[in-house]
Design an enzyme around this catalytic site. Structure first.
Site, PDB file in Angstrom:
ATOM      1  NE  ARG A  62      44.241 -68.384 -42.184  1.00 31.89           N
ATOM      2  CZ  ARG A  62      43.899 -69.349 -42.528  1.00 31.89           C
ATOM      3  NH1 ARG A  62      43.294 -68.882 -43.688  1.00 31.89           N
ATOM      4  NH2 ARG A  62      42.875 -69.062 -41.263  1.00 31.89           N
ATOM      5  CG  ASP A  87      49.031 -67.456 -36.488  1.00 28.18           C
ATOM      6  OD1 ASP A  87      47.717 -68.058 -36.498  1.00 28.18           O
ATOM      7  OD2 ASP A  87      49.987 -68.128 -35.495  1.00 28.18           O
ATOM      8  CE1 TYR A 109      53.693 -61.770 -39.126  1.00 25.68           C
ATOM      9  CE2 TYR A 109      55.184 -61.971 -40.931  1.00 25.68           C
ATOM     10  CZ  TYR A 109      53.675 -62.032 -40.494  1.00 25.68           C
ATOM     11  OH  TYR A 109      53.325 -62.510 -41.023  1.00 25.68           O
ATOM     12  NE  ARG A 133      53.233 -67.425 -31.794  1.00 27.42           N
ATOM     13  CZ  ARG A 133      51.675 -67.761 -32.216  1.00 27.42           C
ATOM     14  NH1 ARG A 133      51.022 -67.914 -33.040  1.00 27.42           N
ATOM     15  NH2 ARG A 133      51.239 -68.262 -31.195  1.00 27.42           N
TER      16      ARG A 133
END
Lengths: 250, 250
Positions: free
Chosen positions: A49, A51, A109, A196
């Site tokens: 997904r 965000d 990431y 995060r």
């Protein structure tokens, strides 16, 4: 036939990859472009997904398409129907059973941030601004202690529907690149907001709010309140998704 | 008292530094913020206009202000009234006769571009996309031949009101940084669109449309049509403005 599309997008004006009731989703914009080319509705499977507001340099989707367009022509054709903030980098024809979500072997990431007394508009779109001075060695030590297979419940936002909160983090590296501090996280899979929250925890380790040596206790606690805060999406970019491409390619 | 403000801005949503009849100018947004602090209208002198869409990492303005606020506090105070795309990096109190426009000893610009078969949304906001493959050595040779004092009439857009078109270019360098090609131009002063035309000329040298060895003839011609095209503003950033700060500081 089944094709994998590697896309790059600036997440600022997207609600994320997945379709939402309201707002502009990468899925919708990309599938509409594909429908223009294939003259029928197509269904994408995304590797993740992502965000609202999170960027991607190499998001991967797989999609069944009704006819063949050569791999080198397909990105150009799709891009002619895409807006400025979304682009197809590459197309790869894959086996019918390839699934961008389930065949992923891991992801990389990068969370970018910068420490400065003033906001820097020229990097602020893709990085988080902090006025704290950061001790990179403390951030690196915290990252080191997150490596490995752990129950990451303390690093998972409420609202996650994951069956298990055990994940394997391959590495957490902290680089300095010009004005930017890059927190690179590689792992097999990630919980909701996990990167995060890891970035927020390293930030708090960097300015002394969290002692890096307490990371094992934070993991053991399984308590979201023990880890650092969730940093905003602007700093996060999905950089790479790992597959066994040799096996996947037709 | 007179203060120099070094500002950074993302030019995408500005019509440039100077006030225009229509549109959002850096001048207006900055002077409004200052008026909030000083409770009176202030008048800025900018080191340069900068066209609509051009970015700045260190634009300099000078402004007479009615009372003293410490140098380290002033940026924080002003930034609290500024939007996300404009920020004051530094404030320096200067002599009353300091003028950001006339005391500039030169400027450094970077024009960024990238060569790729597909658009890259994550760098596209600050760089120009070309699908041509570029020969950096040819670009460097063209840059070398632009160095020095010349009549740059061929590198000046129509509509310029400059008294003379003679300028001195200190250096033109071409760097490769990751995906980006940076054309760095330093000079004493620049004509209207001059850096964007230099960038366009180096681009055309890079893909073989212009022979770098013909640069002296292009300069001699004084004919705008002989140089390369004007590249779009998105790729251009004013990086630095040179002053004799030791002499200017109070």
């Amino acid at each position: 036939m089944n094709v994998a599309l590697i896309t790059e997008y600036d997440g600022t004006d997207f609600v994320g990859f997945q379709s939402q009731k309201n707002g502009r989703a990468v899925y919708d914009v990309l599938s509409q472009a594909l429908s223009q080319i294939y003259k029928e509705e197509v269904h994408l499977v995304g590797c993740s997904r992502t965000d609202a507001g999170v960027h991607a340099r190499a998001h991967v989707s797989s999609v069944n398409v009704p006819f063949f367009i050569p791999e080198d022509k397909l990105p150009i054709a799709i891009n002619s129907f895409l807006p400025d903030d979304l682009s197809v980098r590459r197309a790869v024809y894959v086996n019918d059973d390839f699934n961008a979500r389930f065949d992923s072997r891991g992801k990389r990431y990068i969370y970018r941030l910068y420490s400065s007394s003033y906001r820097k508009p020229l990097i602020d779109r893709y990085a988080y601004h902090t006025t704290y001075k950061l001790d990179l060695e403390k951030m690196r030590r915290a990252g080191e202690l997150l490596r490995g297979e752990h129950d990451f419940a303390a690093f998972c936002a409420a609202g996650s529907t994951a069956a298990t909160t055990v994940r394997t983090v391959y590495s957490v590296n902290v680089f300095e690149k010009g004005d930017l501090i890059e927190i690179e996280v590689q792992g097999n899979a990630f919980l909701y907001n996990m990167v995060r929250i890891i970035a927020g925890t390293l930030l708090e380790a960097g300015y002394g709010k969290i002692d890096p040596e307490t990371i094992p206790q934070i993991l053991d606690s399984g308590d979201r309140r023990c880890a650092g805060r969730t940093l905003p999406p602007r700093g996060l970019t999905l950089e790479e998704v790992y597959y066994d491409w040799e096996k996947a390619k037709v």
